[in-house]
Design a protein around this motif. Structure first.
Motif, PDB file in Angstrom:
ATOM      1  N   PHE A  61     117.106 -15.819  18.315  1.00  0.00           N
ATOM      2  CA  PHE A  61     117.646 -16.654  19.390  1.00  0.00           C
ATOM      3  C   PHE A  61     116.942 -16.370  20.712  1.00  0.00           C
ATOM      4  O   PHE A  61     116.531 -17.296  21.427  1.00  0.00           O
ATOM      5  CB  PHE A  61     119.144 -16.416  19.545  1.00  0.00           C
ATOM      6  N   HIS A  62     116.807 -15.101  21.052  1.00  0.00           N
ATOM      7  CA  HIS A  62     116.202 -14.777  22.347  1.00  0.00           C
ATOM      8  C   HIS A  62     114.720 -15.158  22.386  1.00  0.00           C
ATOM      9  O   HIS A  62     114.220 -15.544  23.456  1.00  0.00           O
ATOM     10  CB  HIS A  62     116.407 -13.300  22.670  1.00  0.00           C
ATOM     11  N   ARG A  63     114.038 -15.097  21.274  1.00  0.00           N
ATOM     12  CA  ARG A  63     112.647 -15.552  21.259  1.00  0.00           C
ATOM     13  C   ARG A  63     112.557 -17.059  21.492  1.00  0.00           C
ATOM     14  O   ARG A  63     111.659 -17.533  22.177  1.00  0.00           O
ATOM     15  CB  ARG A  63     111.983 -15.174  19.940  1.00  0.00           C
ATOM     16  N   LEU A  64     113.516 -17.796  20.938  1.00  0.00           N
ATOM     17  CA  LEU A  64     113.509 -19.246  21.119  1.00  0.00           C
ATOM     18  C   LEU A  64     114.034 -19.646  22.492  1.00  0.00           C
ATOM     19  O   LEU A  64     113.490 -20.557  23.129  1.00  0.00           O
ATOM     20  CB  LEU A  64     114.354 -19.907  20.022  1.00  0.00           C
ATOM     21  N   TYR A  65     115.064 -18.983  22.947  1.00  0.00           N
ATOM     22  CA  TYR A  65     115.726 -19.382  24.198  1.00  0.00           C
ATOM     23  C   TYR A  65     115.025 -18.786  25.431  1.00  0.00           C
ATOM     24  O   TYR A  65     114.730 -19.491  26.395  1.00  0.00           O
ATOM     25  CB  TYR A  65     117.179 -18.937  24.165  1.00  0.00           C
ATOM     26  N   ASP A  66     114.735 -17.495  25.371  1.00  0.00           N
ATOM     27  CA  ASP A  66     114.144 -16.828  26.534  1.00  0.00           C
ATOM     28  C   ASP A  66     112.662 -17.138  26.688  1.00  0.00           C
ATOM     29  O   ASP A  66     112.173 -17.286  27.811  1.00  0.00           O
ATOM     30  CB  ASP A  66     114.319 -15.306  26.424  1.00  0.00           C
ATOM     31  N   ASP A  67     111.955 -17.247  25.562  1.00  0.00           N
ATOM     32  CA  ASP A  67     110.502 -17.352  25.617  1.00  0.00           C
ATOM     33  C   ASP A  67     109.970 -18.770  25.436  1.00  0.00           C
ATOM     34  O   ASP A  67     108.878 -19.075  25.902  1.00  0.00           O
ATOM     35  CB  ASP A  67     109.864 -16.450  24.539  1.00  0.00           C
TER      36      ASP A  67
ATOM     37  N   LEU B   4     113.698 -23.542  25.191  1.00  0.00           N
ATOM     38  CA  LEU B   4     114.620 -24.477  24.559  1.00  0.00           C
ATOM     39  C   LEU B   4     115.987 -24.375  25.218  1.00  0.00           C
ATOM     40  O   LEU B   4     116.347 -23.347  25.803  1.00  0.00           O
ATOM     41  CB  LEU B   4     114.752 -24.168  23.071  1.00  0.00           C
ATOM     42  N   SER B   5     116.777 -25.442  25.124  1.00  0.00           N
ATOM     43  CA  SER B   5     118.163 -25.350  25.562  1.00  0.00           C
ATOM     44  C   SER B   5     118.891 -24.373  24.655  1.00  0.00           C
ATOM     45  O   SER B   5     118.447 -24.065  23.544  1.00  0.00           O
ATOM     46  CB  SER B   5     118.846 -26.716  25.493  1.00  0.00           C
ATOM     47  N   ARG B   6     120.045 -23.891  25.113  1.00  0.00           N
ATOM     48  CA  ARG B   6     120.801 -22.921  24.322  1.00  0.00           C
ATOM     49  C   ARG B   6     121.179 -23.496  22.956  1.00  0.00           C
ATOM     50  O   ARG B   6     120.995 -22.837  21.922  1.00  0.00           O
ATOM     51  CB  ARG B   6     122.053 -22.495  25.093  1.00  0.00           C
ATOM     52  N   LEU B   7     121.693 -24.727  22.915  1.00  0.00           N
ATOM     53  CA  LEU B   7     122.093 -25.312  21.644  1.00  0.00           C
ATOM     54  C   LEU B   7     120.893 -25.543  20.744  1.00  0.00           C
ATOM     55  O   LEU B   7     120.957 -25.285  19.536  1.00  0.00           O
ATOM     56  CB  LEU B   7     122.853 -26.627  21.870  1.00  0.00           C
ATOM     57  N   ASP B   8     119.782 -26.005  21.298  1.00  0.00           N
ATOM     58  CA  ASP B   8     118.593 -26.210  20.463  1.00  0.00           C
ATOM     59  C   ASP B   8     118.050 -24.890  19.928  1.00  0.00           C
ATOM     60  O   ASP B   8     117.549 -24.826  18.796  1.00  0.00           O
ATOM     61  CB  ASP B   8     117.518 -26.952  21.249  1.00  0.00           C
ATOM     62  N   ALA B   9     118.143 -23.829  20.727  1.00  0.00           N
ATOM     63  CA  ALA B   9     117.720 -22.515  20.237  1.00  0.00           C
ATOM     64  C   ALA B   9     118.607 -22.062  19.083  1.00  0.00           C
ATOM     65  O   ALA B   9     118.117 -21.525  18.079  1.00  0.00           O
ATOM     66  CB  ALA B   9     117.749 -21.500  21.370  1.00  0.00           C
ATOM     67  N   LEU B  10     119.915 -22.293  19.204  1.00  0.00           N
ATOM     68  CA  LEU B  10     120.824 -21.934  18.115  1.00  0.00           C
ATOM     69  C   LEU B  10     120.598 -22.805  16.890  1.00  0.00           C
ATOM     70  O   LEU B  10     120.743 -22.332  15.751  1.00  0.00           O
ATOM     71  CB  LEU B  10     122.267 -22.030  18.604  1.00  0.00           C
TER      72      LEU B  10
END
Length: 492
Positions: free
Chosen positions: A454-460, A463-469
């Motif tokens: 999640f943090h690789r997708l969201y922080d880096d 992506l939006s939070r929902l899209d990262a999830l």
């Protein structure tokens, strides 16, 4: 959540009759104990696994009726919400190659079920809490259309007398209120069953309670709820709050919650059934037709319908179960600590770890619970759920020690001995406990994998939070299908 019942409302007279019936059940149960009627066949085990359904975007798919019709396998059943189903795995004797038989059977059924679900644009996900579930998926309208679920919802809200408050503080903080119990549907678990003798029940239950902390820590797989990162096994705290019948004042007075770890070691299974009767008012006061004492007088075996129904609405993390098979009563412990997933092999590894540990500790000449307070076991459980595999756990002779180190130094060797006592095939023993060992060495369980990705997708990646999830969930589903244990999954 148990068998269905007919639609109805409940009167004061219903509750009075039910309490009288509960007392008759308790008397009949004690008579069966005195007469040594309980079956002591050795040692049947089984389990249930709950699943989430997701659509092509990895969002919850409210289609369990259609999916179950397409699967066409009686082992699969509905669960609380329309994006949940569960499978009940046929019990087997825990010896020789039983764990491999469980694994092969489960994989075959899941592969077949997932293929049918795919035809409807749906996938099955074996995970503690689906990362993409949101508040809109947990309303009264999303309950499965089964009378038992509707009645439970009505009765819990009626006993509470106000909306349910969910408040969890972990990595982030979540607070919300809800007018139904449906948030509990976000909790999907693996429930392990082990049949025990009446005399053996207390040591096995005490052992299961004693290891609940490291068990949930090492197997944690539920770090997200409603878009927030909370506990490593958020499912524990959510379940406790989502079906709490107590208003704030009753909680302050010390009234016991219906989702309960307990408060003491026991000497007999009757300690638990007595507590149920003393502390918990009936939620579903439906009386059966049989008088259990009359059934005993006539030489039969009573089903103890009222005792079983009442027990089924009290959600101990290790729950006693009374059942009758071939006109013989038996007892088993239902371990409810574990989340679902991540894979079938992880599930069987978790089961082997549990079955081996409880066996070894239950027969120890100097029981662990004689050297460890119940309060310490409770603290271990909460720490394990909150912090996961790095949680500090208290263990007699070791003091405070991280869960992974405790498993490597103490628990895996004990589980090894316990599986030998059960007569489990050594090849399967080593393979499955090896999964636990590598999980502890790598520090990578389902919760850590989800959080890291999640943090690789969201922080880096921005992506939006929902899209990262959604990205976490999509990757999870694909890795789950390979049956490679979670500690081997890539995190990029």
């Amino acid at each position: 959540m148990g068998q269905d019942i007919k639609p109805r409302s409940f009167s004061r007279e219903d509750r009075t009759r039910f309490r009288d019936a509960l007392r008759s059940c308790a008397e009949a149960f004690q008579q069966m104990r005195d007469e040594s009627r309980f079956d002591a066949r050795r040692p049947f085990t089984g389990f249930e696994i709950e699943f989430n359904l997701v659509d092509g975007r990895s969002d919850p798919s409210l289609t369990n009726g259609e999916v179950l019709a397409a699967i066409g396998d009686e082992a699969f059943q509905t669960e609380l919400a329309r994006y949940n189903i569960e499978i009940n795995v046929e019990p087997r004797l825990l010896r020789d190659g039983a764990l491999k038989d469980f694994e092969d059977d489960l994989r075959a059924r899941l592969n077949a079920a997932d293929a049918k679900a795919r035809e409807l644009g749906t996938r099955l996900v074996m995970i503690g809490i689906l990362p993409t579930v949101t508040a809109e998926h947990v309303t009264a309208e999303t309950l499965s259309p089964k009378t038992r679920y509707q009645l439970l919802n009505e009765q819990i809200i009626a006993q509470r007398g106000e909306d349910i408050r969910i408040a969890i503080e972990g990595v982030e903080k979540l607070e919300l209120t809800t007018d139904s119990v449906t948030p509990e549907s976000a909790c999907t678990s693996t429930q392990l069953h082990v049949e025990v003798s009446e005399d053996g029940f207390a040591p096995y239950w005490n052992a299961a309670q004693a290891i609940a902390g490291p068990q949930v820590a090492i197997c944690a797989n539920s770090p997200f709820l409603f878009g927030r990162e909370l506990w490593r096994e958020t499912r524990i705290k959510l379940f406790e709050q989502a079906i709490d019948t107590r208003c704030a004042e009753l909680a302050e007075q010390g009234v016991r919650p219906r989702v309960w770890f307990g408060e003491r070691w026991i000497n007999s299974v009757t300690d638990l059934f007595d507590e149920n009767q003393r502390y918990f008012s009936p939620l579903l006061p439906v009386c059966g037709d049989d008088d259990p004492l009359e059934v005993l007088t006539q030489g039969g075996t009573p089903s103890l319908e009222e005792l079983c129904l009442h027990n089924g609405t009290i959600y101990r993390w290790n729950r006693p179960v009374y059942d009758v098979v071939d006109d013989r009563p038996h007892l088993r412990i239902e371990n409810r600590v574990l989340p679902a997933g991540p894979t079938v092999v992880d599930t069987l590894a978790n089961a082997a770890f549990y079955f081996g540990l409880v066996r070894r500790l239950a027969v120890d000449e100097r029981p662990l619970w004689s050297r460890m307070s119940f309060d310490a076991a409770t603290e271990n459980f909460l720490r394990g759920a909150r912090h996961g595999i790095v949680a500090e756990q208290y263990w007699p002779g070791s003091g405070w020690i991280q869960a992974a180190e405790l498993a490597l130094r103490k628990l895996i060797p004990l589980a090894h001995e316990g599986l030998d006592d059960w007569g489990v095939d050594p090849t399967q023993r080593d393979r499955l406990l090896g999964v636990i060992e590598q999980r502890c060495l790598s520090g990578l369980n389902g919760a850590v994998w989800q959080s890291t990705v999640f943090h690789r997708l969201y922080d880096d990646s921005g992506l939006s939070r929902l899209d990262a999830l959604r990205g976490v969930t999509a990757r999870y589903v694909e890795h789950m299908a390979t049956n490679a244990p979670v500690h081997t999954w890539p995190i990029d």
